[in-house]
Design an enzyme around this catalytic site. Sequence first.
Site, PDB file in Angstrom:
ATOM      1  CD1 TRP A 110      -1.854   2.272   1.929  1.00  0.00           C
ATOM      2  CD2 TRP A 110      -3.071   1.237   0.386  1.00  0.00           C
ATOM      3  NE1 TRP A 110      -2.910   3.090   1.635  1.00  0.00           N
ATOM      4  CE2 TRP A 110      -3.681   2.464   0.682  1.00  0.00           C
ATOM      5  CE3 TRP A 110      -3.663   0.417  -0.571  1.00  0.00           C
ATOM      6  CZ2 TRP A 110      -4.844   2.895   0.069  1.00  0.00           C
ATOM      7  CZ3 TRP A 110      -4.829   0.846  -1.182  1.00  0.00           C
ATOM      8  CH2 TRP A 110      -5.406   2.071  -0.860  1.00  0.00           C
TER       9      TRP A 110
ATOM     10  CB  VAL B 167       3.897 -10.343  -2.708  1.00  0.00           C
ATOM     11  CG1 VAL B 167       4.377 -10.407  -1.278  1.00  0.00           C
ATOM     12  CG2 VAL B 167       3.055 -11.555  -3.045  1.00  0.00           C
TER      13      VAL B 167
ATOM     14  CG  HIS C 181      -7.281  -6.000   2.896  1.00  0.00           C
ATOM     15  ND1 HIS C 181      -7.277  -4.699   3.353  1.00  0.00           N
ATOM     16  CD2 HIS C 181      -5.986  -6.394   2.848  1.00  0.00           C
ATOM     17  CE1 HIS C 181      -6.020  -4.318   3.560  1.00  0.00           C
ATOM     18  NE2 HIS C 181      -5.228  -5.332   3.268  1.00  0.00           N
TER      19      HIS C 181
ATOM     20  NE  ARG D 255       2.445 -15.487 -11.386  1.00  0.00           N
ATOM     21  CZ  ARG D 255       1.896 -16.678 -11.248  1.00  0.00           C
ATOM     22  NH1 ARG D 255       2.203 -17.450 -10.223  1.00  0.00           N
ATOM     23  NH2 ARG D 255       1.023 -17.126 -12.123  1.00  0.00           N
TER      24      ARG D 255
END
Length: 161
Positions: free
Chosen positions: A59, A81, A89, A128
């Site tokens: 965030w 991530v 959320h 990833r």
Amino acid sequence: MSGKGAPQLSVKNCQDLRVAVIAAQWHEKVMDGLVDGALRALHELGIDEPTLLRVPGSWELPVAARVLAGRGYHAVVALGVVIRGGTPHFDYVCQGVTQGLTQVSVDTGVPVGFGVLTCDTEEQALDRAGLEGSAEDKGHEAVTAAVSTAVLLRSVTHPGQ
């Protein structure tokens, strides 16, 4: 696999670029892989003194990117991530971070490498993260894309010059 069809970018003449990497702290193992991939990519490009900042979570990436973009960096790379949970959320964070980073790049003209994984499971994130056995290295890819774009933008001259 989402990396299928990715371009093979060849980036040259970028050693003098100022590049900042901003990384979230949540999901330490995944983040360690993303940061390692990003730093490895920068080293391969000859950018040996990048700025690395750690923010609490994904965030906080857009505000840090905005400040750095305004302080003379040629490219900023955002790594984070977000893993889906049982509440909305996930959707709010992913949307806010994506829109925020896009706004930073468009408003400032500074390329922002998007290395924010938005995954349903931790296994997807690990696959990833560029760790041993991972199928993809999104930290490396985010750096290469941002630096490639910065080099391209630097090559564009104003009309009449």
